[in-house]
Write a protein that holds these residues in place. Structure first.
Motif, mmCIF file in Angstrom:
data_model
loop_
_atom_site.group_PDB
_atom_site.id
_atom_site.type_symbol
_atom_site.label_atom_id
_atom_site.label_comp_id
_atom_site.label_asym_id
_atom_site.label_seq_id
_atom_site.Cartn_x
_atom_site.Cartn_y
_atom_site.Cartn_z
ATOM 1 N N SER A 99 0.836 -1.204 0.000
ATOM 2 C CA SER A 99 0.000 0.000 0.000
ATOM 3 C C SER A 99 0.869 1.252 0.000
ATOM 4 O O SER A 99 1.981 1.255 0.532
ATOM 5 N N ASP A 100 0.323 2.323 -0.565
ATOM 6 C CA ASP A 100 0.973 3.620 -0.481
ATOM 7 C C ASP A 100 0.700 4.287 0.866
ATOM 8 O O ASP A 100 1.364 5.254 1.224
ATOM 9 N N LEU A 101 -0.278 3.777 1.605
ATOM 10 C CA LEU A 101 -0.695 4.383 2.871
ATOM 11 C C LEU A 101 0.222 3.934 4.006
ATOM 12 O O LEU A 101 0.408 2.740 4.221
ATOM 13 N N ARG A 102 0.781 4.913 4.699
ATOM 14 C CA ARG A 102 1.559 4.644 5.902
ATOM 15 C C ARG A 102 1.185 5.694 6.929
ATOM 16 O O ARG A 102 0.930 6.839 6.585
ATOM 17 N N PHE A 103 1.178 5.309 8.169
ATOM 18 C CA PHE A 103 1.008 6.263 9.251
ATOM 19 C C PHE A 103 2.386 6.462 9.865
ATOM 20 O O PHE A 103 3.093 5.498 10.155
ATOM 21 N N VAL A 104 2.740 7.735 10.034
ATOM 22 C CA VAL A 104 4.098 8.059 10.486
ATOM 23 C C VAL A 104 4.059 9.103 11.591
ATOM 24 O O VAL A 104 3.091 9.845 11.738
ATOM 25 N N ASP A 105 5.133 9.167 12.342
ATOM 26 C CA ASP A 105 5.370 10.251 13.285
ATOM 27 C C ASP A 105 5.705 11.474 12.438
ATOM 28 O O ASP A 105 6.688 11.458 11.678
#
Length: 148
Positions: free
Chosen positions: A112-118
């Protein structure tokens, strides 16, 4: 409204689904978290029919997840944009947990292109259950729902 679970307003899951339970709703929130604010951006990203998008954006505004603001592009007419409220931004944790669940239990060969990041470091994050008083992380296999 509370059409979920016979309208039991005591249940926080039912109250959440009352606002978020329609198809497309969390995908719109996902795109808003990624920076989309305009009708055309949501429509282009999601491929959602215009009338459905109009209804979902309206319900998210009514539910306090998005706020509608007018803007006027150069040489254009006044249009609406949709900005996340604090309640909408809080849904990042819900989407983080849903995405983690799918990665563990519904894996896909394509990444996926979706990432959750700080936002400060760019480090990828994952969801965790935390005891508020101590900050201790509770392992998923030790997490339980308690009724009553």
């Amino acid at each position: 409204m509370l059409g979920i679970l016979g309208g039991d307003e005591r249940c926080p899951i039912a109250r959440s689904l009352d606002v978020l339970g329609e198809k497309w709703t969390l995908m719109i929130v996902r795109d808003a978290l990624a920076g989309a604010t305009r009708f055309s951006q949501f429509q282009q990203s999601l491929g959602i029919p215009r009338e459905v998008l109009t209804a979902r954006l309206g319900s998210l505004v009514e539910g306090g997840v998005l706020e509608r603001h007018a803007y006027k592009p150069d040489g254009g007419r006044v249009r609406d944009e949709y900005l996340l409220t604090d309640a909408g931004r809080d849904l990042s944790l819900v989407l983080l947990a849903l995405g983690g669940w799918a990665d563990r239990h519904r894996p896909c060969e394509r990444s996926s292109d979706l990432r959750f990041v700080d936002a400060g470091t760019g480090d990828t994050v994952e969801s965790a259950a935390v005891v508020p008083a101590t900050g201790r992380i509770v392992p998923r296999d030790q997490l339980a729902a308690a009724l009553g």
